[in-house]
Design a protein around this motif. Structure first.
Motif, PDB file in Angstrom:
ATOM      1  N   ASN A 306      17.349   2.576 -16.590  1.00 23.46           N
ATOM      2  CA  ASN A 306      18.146   2.643 -17.796  1.00 23.46           C
ATOM      3  C   ASN A 306      17.537   2.444 -18.892  1.00 23.46           C
ATOM      4  O   ASN A 306      17.799   1.340 -19.741  1.00 23.46           O
ATOM      5  CB  ASN A 306      19.954   2.009 -17.408  1.00 23.46           C
ATOM      6  N   TRP A 307      16.258   1.779 -19.539  1.00 24.51           N
ATOM      7  CA  TRP A 307      15.500   1.419 -20.265  1.00 24.51           C
ATOM      8  C   TRP A 307      16.043   1.925 -21.400  1.00 24.51           C
ATOM      9  O   TRP A 307      16.463   3.520 -21.903  1.00 24.51           O
ATOM     10  CB  TRP A 307      14.367   1.823 -19.469  1.00 24.51           C
ATOM     11  N   ARG A 308      16.484   1.281 -22.454  1.00 22.13           N
ATOM     12  CA  ARG A 308      16.788   1.309 -23.950  1.00 22.13           C
ATOM     13  C   ARG A 308      16.500   0.245 -25.142  1.00 22.13           C
ATOM     14  O   ARG A 308      16.603  -1.039 -24.673  1.00 22.13           O
ATOM     15  CB  ARG A 308      18.481   1.388 -23.948  1.00 22.13           C
ATOM     16  N   TYR A 309      15.941   0.607 -25.637  1.00 20.21           N
ATOM     17  CA  TYR A 309      15.212  -0.159 -27.147  1.00 20.21           C
ATOM     18  C   TYR A 309      16.085  -0.666 -27.896  1.00 20.21           C
ATOM     19  O   TYR A 309      17.081  -0.116 -28.495  1.00 20.21           O
ATOM     20  CB  TYR A 309      14.301   0.489 -27.496  1.00 20.21           C
ATOM     21  N   ALA A 310      16.265  -1.598 -27.796  1.00 20.42           N
ATOM     22  CA  ALA A 310      16.935  -2.722 -28.835  1.00 20.42           C
ATOM     23  C   ALA A 310      16.575  -2.670 -29.983  1.00 20.42           C
ATOM     24  O   ALA A 310      17.279  -2.539 -31.297  1.00 20.42           O
ATOM     25  CB  ALA A 310      17.335  -4.156 -28.232  1.00 20.42           C
ATOM     26  N   ILE A 311      15.337  -2.911 -30.153  1.00 20.72           N
ATOM     27  CA  ILE A 311      14.534  -2.479 -31.410  1.00 20.72           C
ATOM     28  C   ILE A 311      13.582  -1.496 -31.214  1.00 20.72           C
ATOM     29  O   ILE A 311      12.725  -2.578 -30.366  1.00 20.72           O
ATOM     30  CB  ILE A 311      13.516  -4.295 -31.980  1.00 20.72           C
ATOM     31  N   LEU A 360      13.745  -6.952 -45.979  1.00 24.20           N
ATOM     32  CA  LEU A 360      12.522  -6.720 -46.025  1.00 24.20           C
ATOM     33  C   LEU A 360      12.676  -4.805 -45.434  1.00 24.20           C
ATOM     34  O   LEU A 360      13.223  -4.426 -44.812  1.00 24.20           O
ATOM     35  CB  LEU A 360      11.365  -6.852 -45.475  1.00 24.20           C
ATOM     36  N   PRO A 361      12.923  -4.430 -46.728  1.00 24.74           N
ATOM     37  CA  PRO A 361      13.217  -2.898 -46.751  1.00 24.74           C
ATOM     38  C   PRO A 361      12.257  -1.841 -46.282  1.00 24.74           C
ATOM     39  O   PRO A 361      10.542  -1.907 -46.154  1.00 24.74           O
ATOM     40  CB  PRO A 361      12.588  -2.144 -47.658  1.00 24.74           C
ATOM     41  N   ALA A 362      12.154  -1.587 -44.756  1.00 23.19           N
ATOM     42  CA  ALA A 362      11.082  -0.774 -43.757  1.00 23.19           C
ATOM     43  C   ALA A 362      11.356   0.801 -44.548  1.00 23.19           C
ATOM     44  O   ALA A 362      12.324   1.386 -44.386  1.00 23.19           O
ATOM     45  CB  ALA A 362      11.620  -0.438 -42.693  1.00 23.19           C
ATOM     46  N   PRO A 363       9.902   1.292 -44.343  1.00 22.04           N
ATOM     47  CA  PRO A 363      10.145   2.913 -44.470  1.00 22.04           C
ATOM     48  C   PRO A 363      10.117   3.727 -43.497  1.00 22.04           C
ATOM     49  O   PRO A 363      11.201   2.858 -42.269  1.00 22.04           O
ATOM     50  CB  PRO A 363       8.682   3.095 -44.942  1.00 22.04           C
ATOM     51  N   LYS A 364      11.042   5.084 -44.007  1.00 22.96           N
ATOM     52  CA  LYS A 364      11.448   5.510 -43.014  1.00 22.96           C
ATOM     53  C   LYS A 364      10.602   5.557 -41.929  1.00 22.96           C
ATOM     54  O   LYS A 364       9.393   5.647 -42.376  1.00 22.96           O
ATOM     55  CB  LYS A 364      11.935   7.391 -43.451  1.00 22.96           C
ATOM     56  N   GLY A 365      11.680   5.995 -40.694  1.00 26.26           N
ATOM     57  CA  GLY A 365      11.148   6.167 -39.415  1.00 26.26           C
ATOM     58  C   GLY A 365      10.203   4.571 -38.921  1.00 26.26           C
ATOM     59  O   GLY A 365       9.080   5.602 -38.043  1.00 26.26           O
ATOM     60  N   ALA A 366      10.330   4.077 -39.682  1.00 31.47           N
ATOM     61  CA  ALA A 366       9.059   2.633 -39.157  1.00 31.47           C
ATOM     62  C   ALA A 366      10.032   1.494 -37.998  1.00 31.47           C
ATOM     63  O   ALA A 366       9.363   1.078 -37.181  1.00 31.47           O
ATOM     64  CB  ALA A 366       8.841   2.163 -40.380  1.00 31.47           C
ATOM     65  N   VAL A 367      11.228   1.601 -38.196  1.00 33.26           N
ATOM     66  CA  VAL A 367      12.391   0.291 -37.290  1.00 33.26           C
ATOM     67  C   VAL A 367      13.338   1.088 -37.529  1.00 33.26           C
ATOM     68  O   VAL A 367      13.898   1.506 -37.764  1.00 33.26           O
ATOM     69  CB  VAL A 367      12.492  -0.769 -39.115  1.00 33.26           C
ATOM     70  N   PHE A 368      13.677   1.081 -35.605  1.00 32.52           N
ATOM     71  CA  PHE A 368      14.749   1.334 -35.390  1.00 32.52           C
ATOM     72  C   PHE A 368      15.152   0.210 -34.704  1.00 32.52           C
ATOM     73  O   PHE A 368      14.851  -0.077 -34.022  1.00 32.52           O
ATOM     74  CB  PHE A 368      14.640   2.462 -34.139  1.00 32.52           C
ATOM     75  N   ILE A 369      16.889  -0.201 -34.727  1.00 34.09           N
ATOM     76  CA  ILE A 369      18.073  -0.381 -34.155  1.00 34.09           C
ATOM     77  C   ILE A 369      18.749   0.595 -33.168  1.00 34.09           C
ATOM     78  O   ILE A 369      19.443   0.884 -33.706  1.00 34.09           O
ATOM     79  CB  ILE A 369      18.563  -1.226 -35.259  1.00 34.09           C
ATOM     80  N   GLU A 370      18.749  -0.408 -32.333  1.00 32.31           N
ATOM     81  CA  GLU A 370      19.442   0.381 -31.653  1.00 32.31           C
ATOM     82  C   GLU A 370      19.194   2.453 -31.271  1.00 32.31           C
ATOM     83  O   GLU A 370      20.456   2.765 -31.664  1.00 32.31           O
ATOM     84  CB  GLU A 370      20.880   0.230 -30.920  1.00 32.31           C
ATOM     85  N   GLY A 371      18.324   2.398 -31.365  1.00 32.44           N
ATOM     86  CA  GLY A 371      17.803   4.228 -31.883  1.00 32.44           C
ATOM     87  C   GLY A 371      18.141   4.542 -33.183  1.00 32.44           C
ATOM     88  O   GLY A 371      17.499   5.962 -33.391  1.00 32.44           O
ATOM     89  N   GLN A 372      18.654   3.646 -33.922  1.00 28.02           N
ATOM     90  CA  GLN A 372      18.726   4.328 -35.594  1.00 28.02           C
ATOM     91  C   GLN A 372      17.703   3.575 -36.148  1.00 28.02           C
ATOM     92  O   GLN A 372      17.575   2.501 -36.326  1.00 28.02           O
ATOM     93  CB  GLN A 372      20.772   3.938 -35.551  1.00 28.02           C
ATOM     94  N   ASP A 373      17.547   4.727 -37.309  1.00 29.98           N
ATOM     95  CA  ASP A 373      16.263   4.403 -38.363  1.00 29.98           C
ATOM     96  C   ASP A 373      17.478   2.690 -39.290  1.00 29.98           C
ATOM     97  O   ASP A 373      17.943   3.491 -40.004  1.00 29.98           O
ATOM     98  CB  ASP A 373      15.883   5.465 -39.027  1.00 29.98           C
ATOM     99  N   VAL A 374      16.524   2.325 -39.883  1.00 28.54           N
ATOM    100  CA  VAL A 374      17.440   1.016 -40.770  1.00 28.54           C
ATOM    101  C   VAL A 374      16.886   1.928 -41.401  1.00 28.54           C
ATOM    102  O   VAL A 374      17.979   1.559 -42.097  1.00 28.54           O
ATOM    103  CB  VAL A 374      15.960   0.299 -40.493  1.00 28.54           C
ATOM    104  N   ASN A 375      16.149   2.339 -41.758  1.00 27.66           N
ATOM    105  CA  ASN A 375      16.299   2.519 -43.571  1.00 27.66           C
ATOM    106  C   ASN A 375      17.756   4.079 -43.490  1.00 27.66           C
ATOM    107  O   ASN A 375      17.618   3.472 -45.290  1.00 27.66           O
ATOM    108  CB  ASN A 375      14.709   3.997 -43.471  1.00 27.66           C
ATOM    109  N   ALA A 376      17.979   3.895 -42.889  1.00 30.12           N
ATOM    110  CA  ALA A 376      18.931   4.935 -43.176  1.00 30.12           C
ATOM    111  C   ALA A 376      20.927   3.968 -42.589  1.00 30.12           C
ATOM    112  O   ALA A 376      21.093   5.140 -42.553  1.00 30.12           O
ATOM    113  CB  ALA A 376      19.187   6.888 -42.175  1.00 30.12           C
ATOM    114  N   THR A 377      20.624   3.448 -41.753  1.00 32.85           N
ATOM    115  CA  THR A 377      22.007   2.592 -41.686  1.00 32.85           C
ATOM    116  C   THR A 377      22.001   1.953 -42.721  1.00 32.85           C
ATOM    117  O   THR A 377      21.602   0.914 -43.195  1.00 32.85           O
ATOM    118  CB  THR A 377      21.488   1.213 -40.520  1.00 32.85           C
TER     119      THR A 377
END
Lengths: 583, 273
Positions: A306-311, A360-377
């Motif tokens: 049950n591998w899941r990425y936190a980050i 620090l703002p990350a570009p779209k598609g670069a940083v995901f927290i629990e599967g969600q793009d930080v840029n859009a959270t």
């Protein structure tokens, strides 16, 4: 006697308890003394009393006498004392007055009214002595941490004091800077011209320089005083009880003895430990051949169902001020991992971490927290997923009581006050702060502040916690308590990421270590694998922890990086010890 | 670090005594403030740019960027000025255009040009000092040559070093609060609360830092005696005299030439038409 402290009591204005009470102690000319003690034991106060800053400059009352070269400091001017005792402080930035190296070195000479014509040679000599013969015109703020401390020392040496006090000179430095400062102290010691008093807790790298150890307890009560071997051998229990840091090799020696391994000598330095352990293993050579050593399984299973990425970070780059601080960094942290991010100052560790919480703002598609793009959270949603504890806990306090600090994020969630109260109380109970619920966060002790900052970062139910230098400036008790707490959180399934310079911490607690160098991620794997790669460590300007350095020289210890590893190898030769995973 | 605008270098201007840069420029500034025609500030600005490029060795690109920013500011001023100038001052000059209630007179536009040029020139005149002077040298010169008490001077020097430190600190505190979930939106009230929250940790850091710096200074015998000596002796050299006189002379010649050509307007603070 070079310095005599007779029945000294020092009380800061506005404090009830004295910082030092009835301390009597003396230092001989030419000795190198290590001053140890838990935070708040009065080490720094003692340092300030040695060159007369207490009582001359600091708001404190002092009774008793401090005698330097036969002169009572209370009756001697600061100017005269400055020529006898110099202090190198912890924060290299704060001790500079001017902006260029030569001006900084000249500063003290100017105050003593030396003729300008005489200064040039004195400045040259001082800079030569710290190994920066051509540094005159360099700007101080552009120097590396280690160089800054060199300049700070040169500025003192120019005034020709014969006592030098180093008050945690490496606390703000990265491993390379620390090594730089220790090398400098070694050079100084080799000249035999100075009495050196050292307050420090990274001990293994400098024990070979120390003639005498003085350990202070509460209010400067002397817990132990004597040659290092004697102090760490006989007084270990007392030191441990008071939360005083000890060299790792001494801890190892005690643990071995407790398990019935006879040691000829009690080792204090890495060299001694290597020799001593070599003898131990040779005595049992038949069984302790390094060939018998079984490779330990990797501490962390590389894949799980049950591998899941936190980050997840994908090809993240960041340019600030024309410099590439992050260069194509990719990283995936699974839910529930314990990861350490290491690297020299300026390598990009903090920049990377700040991208993970949207500071620090990350570009779209670069940083995901629990599967969600930080840029859009939204930042609110992000805050409830990831906690981030800054190096200085004070920075994060936003209310006027410990209770409100923890309750803040619960109230922000819109929970009913009854629930807030119950959850906050439970949280405070767990972090040992319940008693202090009404206190102002700024009035807590250093260790309590740190615990509170961690509690506030978990109150909203965050599953991932990032900590910048979590044990910075803490004594052994507090540091250990905090790390146990982090380990517990990790065992509950939370993801823990620490940024640190302390490789012993990495070896002991992290399942995985990420090495940053000049904005690039150059290693990602188990600590054990990292510490076996000298070339990579050199490139990243890191050094393996004491036990790993010992292991390089004692075949039977090969692959050991923590105390537990080493103890295991030396007591149960043919079995793989339990993995580093403690859960 | 001390001043964001300082350009490192070792040019003639850099080596000058900071005080001579002040002295060279001050009377010219006064004159430009009084001048009403557009030609004086134009000509002096041109001279100033030449000084910066040739004597100061300021990279042209860098200088252009600074001046362009300045010019942009002046342009905005120029657009706004004719709209807000008092009508009776310019009413007698030809109406350039009118858009409903907005009426732009030629006089208004010309005044605007003259004032914008003056302000541009004044700021530009401060550049030879600010671009090429290490602020600690300036304080040193003030202490050594103009009798500023040294305790005050060095405190100022230490305080200057605090500015960037506090800027960074403030940034970190803001970030730390954002991670707590403190929103950076909201009305005036929220803004005020936020500022209040920054002050405590910021003050705590500033005081701690100040204490440390003070200890490091006292520990090196700062303030031990009524006077102190100086490794770096600040004095006026021949080049300082040459620069000050040369700059005055050049400006004088420009003004003279303008007067000869009949381009120099009356010298007044407030102009009447």
């Amino acid at each position: 006697m070079c310095i005599e402290i007779v029945d000294v009591t020092i009380k800061y204005v506005g404090r009830k308890a004295p910082a030092l009470a009835h301390l009597t102690l003396s230092f001989k000319a030419g000795e190198t003394v290590l001053l140890l003690g838990p935070s708040g034991c009065g080490k720094s106060t003692l340092a300030l009393a040695l060159n007369g800053l207490i009582p001359h400059s600091v708001g404190a009352t002092m009774s008793g006498r401090v005698i330097v070269d036969g002169r009572d400091t209370q009756q001697t001017s600061v100017a005269e004392l400055a020529r006898k005792v110099g202090i190198v402080f912890q924060d290299p930035e704060a001790q500079f007055v001017t902006s260029r190296v030569e001006d900084e070195v000249a500063f003290g000479l100017e105050n003593l009214c030396w003729a300008p014509s005489a200064m040039q040679t004195m400045i040259d000599d001082a800079l030569n002595a710290v190994g920066m013969p051509n540094g005159h015109r360099r700007e101080v703020y552009k120097l590396s941490g280690g160089e800054k401390q060199r300049v700070a020392l040169a500025a003192l040496l120019a005034m020709k004091p014969h006592v030098l006090v180093f008050d945690e000179p490496t606390a703000n430095l990265d491993p390379a800077g620390t090594r730089d400062v220790f090398a400098l102290i070694a050079e100084l010691k080799a000249k035999r011209t100075h009495t050196i008093i050292l307050i420090e807790h990274k001990l293994d790298e400098l024990m070979h320089l120390i003639d005498r150890v003085v350990a202070l307890g509460e209010c400067g009560a002397i817990l132990a005083d004597g040659p290092p071997r004697e102090v760490f051998d006989r007084h270990a229990a007392t030191l441990r009880e008071h939360g005083v840091w000890m060299p790792q090799v001494c801890l190892l020696a005690h643990a071995l003895r407790e398990r019935g391994v006879a040691l000829d000598d009690f080792p204090v330095t890495l060299d001694e430990a290597a020799t001593c352990l070599d003898k131990v293993t040779r005595r049992r050579g038949d069984r302790m051949n390094s060939n018998h050593y079984i490779t330990l399984p990797p501490a962390h299973p590389v894949t799980s169902p049950n591998w899941r990425y936190a980050i997840a970070v994908r090809h993240l780059s960041c340019v600030r001020g024309g410099r590439k601080v992050l260069d194509d960094v990719s990283l995936a942290v699974a839910q529930g991992e314990f990861v350490a991010i290491v690297g020299a100052n300026g390598a990009g560790k903090t920049t990377l971490a700040l991208h993970l919480v949207g500071i620090l703002p990350a570009p779209k598609g670069a940083v995901f927290i629990e599967g969600q793009d930080v840029n859009a959270t939204s930042s609110r949603a992000l805050v409830e997923r990831v906690g981030y504890a800054f190096q200085n806990p004070e920075h994060q306090f936003i209310t006027e009581s410990v209770f409100d600090e923890v309750a803040y994020s619960l109230r922000a969630k819109g929970l009913p006050e009854g629930v807030v109260e119950a959850q906050t109380s439970a949280m405070l109970e767990r972090f040992g702060l319940f008693r202090l619920a009404r206190a102002n966060p700024f009035t807590l002790s250093h260790g309590q502040k740190r615990r509170l900052s961690v509690a506030t970062m978990l109150a909203a139910g965050q599953r991932t916690l990032i900590l910048d230098e979590p044990t910075f400036g803490q004594d052994q008790h507090n540091a250990e308590a905090l790390m146990r707490l982090l380990r517990d959180l990790h065992c509950e399934g939370r993801t823990v990421i620490i940024i640190t310079h302390d490789m012993a911490l990495v070896a002991e607690y992290a399942e995985r270590v990420v090495v940053m160098n000049a904005g690039r991620l150059i290693f990602d794997g188990a600590p054990r694998d990292l510490f076996m790669q000298p070339a990579l460590l050199r490139e990243a300007r890191l050094a393996p922890p004491p036990v790993a350095r010992l292991a390089e020289r004692v075949p039977a210890l090969r692959g050991a990086i923590t105390l537990d590893d080493a103890i295991g190898r030396l007591t149960m030769p043919c079995q793989a010890t339990a993995s580093a995973l403690h859960c | 670090m001390m001043q964001a605008i300082y350009v490192e270098g070792d040019s003639f201007l850099h080596r000058l005594n900071p005080l001579s840069k002040v002295m060279a420029v001050l009377p010219v500034m006064v004159f430009v403030t009084l001048a009403t025609d557009p030609w004086t500030p134009l000509a002096i600005s041109t001279l100033n740019v030449i000084v910066l490029l040739v004597l100061g060795r300021i990279p042209p690109g860098r200088l252009f960027k600074i001046l362009a920013l300045l010019a942009l500011l002046m342009l905005i001023f120029l657009i706004v000025y004719p709209l807000v100038v008092r009508r009776e001052l310019v009413q007698h000059t030809p109406l350039l255009f009118a858009l409903g209630p907005i009426q732009v007179y030629q006089g208004g536009l010309l005044f605007g040009v003259a004032i914008a040029l003056r302000v541009f020139c004044l700021i530009a005149l401060s550049l030879p000092f600010s671009l090429t002077t290490d602020s600690s040298d300036f304080i040193r010169a003030l202490v050594q040559q103009w009798r500023l008490p040294y305790r005050v001077g060095y405190s100022a020097m230490a305080a200057l070093r605090f500015v960037p430190m506090l800027q960074i600190e403030l940034w970190v505190i803001q970030a730390a609060h954002r991670v707590r979930g403190v929103s950076d939106k909201g009305g005036l009230r929220a803004q005020y609360d936020r500022l209040k929250r920054y002050t405590v940790p910021l003050l705590a850091t500033a005081i701690r830092q100040a204490e440390r710096t003070a200890l490091a200074m006292d520990g090196r015998a700062f303030g031990a005696f009524e006077t102190r000596t100086y490794f770096k002796r600040m004095a006026f050299a021949r080049r300082d005299v040459a620069f000050v006189l040369g700059f005055w002379l050049a400006c004088g010649l420009i003004v003279l030439a303008l007067a000869r050509a009949g381009l120099l307007g009356p010298l007044v603070l407030v102009q009447r038409v």
